[in-house]
Design an enzyme around this catalytic site. Sequence first.
Site, PDB file in Angstrom:
ATOM      1  CD  GLN A   1      -2.932   1.298   2.232  1.00 51.65           C
ATOM      2  OE1 GLN A   1      -3.562   2.314   2.406  1.00 51.65           O
ATOM      3  NE2 GLN A   1      -3.191   0.221   2.942  1.00 51.65           N
TER       4      GLN A   1
ATOM      5  CB  ALA B   1      12.180  -5.931   3.544  1.00 55.32           C
TER       6      ALA B   1
ATOM      7  CE  LYS C   1      10.689  -8.984   5.239  1.00 51.85           C
ATOM      8  NZ  LYS C   1      10.139 -10.200   4.650  1.00 51.85           N
TER       9      LYS C   1
ATOM     10  CD  GLU D   1      -1.823   2.074   8.237  1.00 50.13           C
ATOM     11  OE1 GLU D   1      -1.524   2.349   7.083  1.00 50.13           O
ATOM     12  OE2 GLU D   1      -1.921   2.927   9.139  1.00 50.13           O
TER      13      GLU D   1
ATOM     14  CG  ASP E   1       0.451   1.036   4.597  1.00 56.47           C
ATOM     15  OD1 ASP E   1       1.662   1.000   4.856  1.00 56.47           O
ATOM     16  OD2 ASP E   1      -0.281   0.049   4.670  1.00 56.47           O
TER      17      ASP E   1
ATOM     18  N   GLY F   1      -8.531  19.751  20.199  1.00 55.71           N
ATOM     19  CA  GLY F   1      -8.222  21.163  19.961  1.00 55.71           C
ATOM     20  C   GLY F   1      -8.665  22.000  21.143  1.00 55.71           C
ATOM     21  N   GLY F   2      -8.700  23.306  20.947  1.00 57.66           N
ATOM     22  CA  GLY F   2      -9.061  24.214  22.038  1.00 57.66           C
ATOM     23  C   GLY F   2     -10.562  24.308  22.262  1.00 57.66           C
TER      24      GLY F   2
HETATM   25  N1  COA Z   1      12.212  -9.779  -9.175  1.00 56.77           N
HETATM   26  C1  COA Z   1      12.935 -10.525  -8.320  1.00 56.77           C
HETATM   27  N2  COA Z   1      12.851 -10.387  -6.975  1.00 56.77           N
HETATM   28  C2  COA Z   1      11.999  -9.457  -6.506  1.00 56.77           C
HETATM   29  C3  COA Z   1      11.217  -8.641  -7.352  1.00 56.77           C
HETATM   30  C4  COA Z   1      11.361  -8.838  -8.752  1.00 56.77           C
HETATM   31  N3  COA Z   1      10.661  -8.107  -9.626  1.00 56.77           N
HETATM   32  N4  COA Z   1      10.482  -7.822  -6.590  1.00 56.77           N
HETATM   33  C5  COA Z   1      10.770  -8.112  -5.319  1.00 56.77           C
HETATM   34  N5  COA Z   1      11.682  -9.093  -5.256  1.00 56.77           N
HETATM   35  C6  COA Z   1      12.291  -9.705  -4.061  1.00 56.77           C
HETATM   36  C7  COA Z   1      13.046  -8.720  -3.231  1.00 56.77           C
HETATM   37  O1  COA Z   1      14.298  -8.447  -3.799  1.00 56.77           O
HETATM   38  C8  COA Z   1      13.130  -9.461  -1.901  1.00 56.77           C
HETATM   39  O2  COA Z   1      14.182 -10.414  -1.967  1.00 56.77           O
HETATM   40  P1  COA Z   1      15.314 -10.557  -0.854  1.00 56.77           P
HETATM   41  O3  COA Z   1      14.601 -10.795   0.446  1.00 56.77           O
HETATM   42  O4  COA Z   1      16.079 -11.757  -1.336  1.00 56.77           O
HETATM   43  O5  COA Z   1      16.132  -9.331  -0.828  1.00 56.77           O
HETATM   44  C9  COA Z   1      11.821 -10.240  -1.877  1.00 56.77           C
HETATM   45  O6  COA Z   1      11.284 -10.143  -3.192  1.00 56.77           O
HETATM   46  C10 COA Z   1      10.776  -9.825  -0.893  1.00 56.77           C
HETATM   47  O7  COA Z   1      10.687  -8.426  -0.768  1.00 56.77           O
HETATM   48  P2  COA Z   1      10.186  -7.790   0.611  1.00 56.77           P
HETATM   49  O8  COA Z   1      10.094  -6.333   0.472  1.00 56.77           O
HETATM   50  O9  COA Z   1      11.073  -8.311   1.717  1.00 56.77           O
HETATM   51  O10 COA Z   1       8.710  -8.391   0.708  1.00 56.77           O
HETATM   52  P3  COA Z   1       7.952  -9.042   1.967  1.00 56.77           P
HETATM   53  O11 COA Z   1       6.650  -9.488   1.428  1.00 56.77           O
HETATM   54  O12 COA Z   1       8.772 -10.056   2.662  1.00 56.77           O
HETATM   55  O13 COA Z   1       7.737  -7.817   2.985  1.00 56.77           O
HETATM   56  C11 COA Z   1       6.932  -5.632   3.633  1.00 56.77           C
HETATM   57  C12 COA Z   1       6.711  -6.898   2.778  1.00 56.77           C
HETATM   58  C13 COA Z   1       5.857  -4.627   3.262  1.00 56.77           C
HETATM   59  C14 COA Z   1       6.806  -5.994   5.115  1.00 56.77           C
HETATM   60  C15 COA Z   1       8.339  -5.059   3.358  1.00 56.77           C
HETATM   61  O14 COA Z   1       8.478  -4.865   1.974  1.00 56.77           O
HETATM   62  C16 COA Z   1       8.611  -3.748   4.075  1.00 56.77           C
HETATM   63  O15 COA Z   1       8.844  -3.704   5.279  1.00 56.77           O
HETATM   64  N6  COA Z   1       8.609  -2.630   3.317  1.00 56.77           N
HETATM   65  C17 COA Z   1       8.941  -1.325   3.838  1.00 56.77           C
HETATM   66  C18 COA Z   1       7.844  -0.753   4.678  1.00 56.77           C
HETATM   67  C19 COA Z   1       6.556  -0.672   3.950  1.00 56.77           C
HETATM   68  O16 COA Z   1       6.431  -0.083   2.900  1.00 56.77           O
HETATM   69  N7  COA Z   1       5.527  -1.229   4.589  1.00 56.77           N
HETATM   70  C20 COA Z   1       4.163  -1.006   4.196  1.00 56.77           C
HETATM   71  C21 COA Z   1       3.698  -1.923   3.199  1.00 56.77           C
HETATM   72  S1  COA Z   1       2.053  -1.421   2.869  1.00 56.77           S
END
Ligand code: COA
Length: 417
Positions: A16, A97, A135, A138, A167, A246-247
């Site tokens: 998001q 992440a 990681k 929201e 988000d 607020g006030g």
């Molecule tokens: N091709 C190949 N690999 C890809 C890719 C693509 N097109 N797109 C993503 N990936 C890989 C990433 O490189 C990552 O690999 P790695 O762990 O080996 O480095 C993997 O996919 C997973 O990415 P990640 O961001 O860790 O996803 P997740 O599902 O495990 O975590 C979140 C999701 C939201 C918790 C995390 O992305 C996060 O904390 N983001 C920052 C905060 C944020 O925006 N949170 C709100 C989300 S609404």
Amino acid sequence: MEALKGVKILDFTHVQSGPTCTQLLAWFGADVVKVERPGIGDITRGQLRDIPDVDSLYFTMLNSNKRSITLNTKNEKGKVVLERLVKTCDVLVENFAPGALDRMGFSWERIQELNPRMIYASVKGFGPGPFADCKVYENVAQCAGGGASTTGFLDGPPTVTGAQIGDTGTGMNLAFGIVTALFHRESSGKGQRVQAAMQDGVLNLCRVKLRDQQRLGHGPLKEYSQHGRNIPFGDATPRAGNDSGGGQPGWILKCKGWETDPNAYTYFITQAAIWGNICDVIGKPEWKDDPGYATPDARLDKLTDIFDTIEDWTKTKTKFEVMEICNPLDIPCGPILSMKELAEEPSLRETGTIVEVDHPTRGKYLTVGNPVKLSASPPVVKPSPLLGEHTEEILRDFLGFSDQEITEIKASGAVGK
Ligand code: COA
């Protein structure tokens, strides 16, 4: 004329927070190319589905006006395509992440080498500090940013809000940072790093609670209803139920039909300047000159009773009748509107705040439009892309790969459904 026409965005966002940001830029006319993993795509495509095998509303409401290319960025040919995307685009937006883009081989240093004009924008859960590697979703941000500890009732647990302040709030902050960096690039010729942490965004939205934290050091927070109920304050800003913050004291009051309708309520504010009007309308004209009620200070220790008395009146009217009676008298109040009422509200359709779009596999659905209105650049909200819908045209027209190169890229498995 679309305000951001010609700005090319490499959209590496998912879920998001990041997609909110790039959707906003797309509504303003930027060319947003969403890069998604072949076969999977943005995880939200398949989450909370209401129709089998069709992109979820979760996805479609966050990704309108974008193009989609599938790309495995861990494949060698995929890296070549990503490199071309970095060289071609003005802005890279990501919310992986922490460290994911570095692990792909695209550190900020490398990106600058490839394209010194590139603006590299990221959402993370936390900024530098003890939680930088975590990681975050929201509600974690709402809890870590001060929202939950200050939301809910005094005698209840910390509470999260339905508004996606971590988000969508952070996505909007990031969009603002990107546009500012684009403006700066006009004079400097250089890109820069733009970072927005979700904890920071939530805390920023909770500033009045940080204000109250400091005021606590100088005595009780007299406008909190807790004060009127003689409940002592602790050492941190407490949860304040529906106090106004607020006030001008306010509270949520029952309206006609509350027994069966969970949203038959109004927010009612006892603004000092129109106290006399309130007394007249609720049938308490004697309060106007009564020294116990006439001034805001005198009323502070009686707010609960005062709101109970006002509620005796609001319970005799619908929430819309309360508004109709109070508005001409300048009494600030507002109905509690349900999602159903908002979805059906014609004025929100007319302004484009809620729009109906036609999706190739889903059919018609409602989505939010741009909440920010530009007089010369009104956005047209288009449906979200199917997974990889634009892979071919992006490789050929946007990135300039030849037919031969495209054949090789496809054969390598770097792109595909
Ligand atoms: N091709 C190949 N690999 C890809 C890719 C693509 N097109 N797109 C993503 N990936 C890989 C990433 O490189 C990552 O690999 P790695 O762990 O080996 O480095 C993997 O996919 C997973 O990415 P990640 O961001 O860790 O996803 P997740 O599902 O495990 O975590 C979140 C999701 C939201 C918790 C995390 O992305 C996060 O904390 N983001 C920052 C905060 C944020 O925006 N949170 C709100 C989300 S609404």
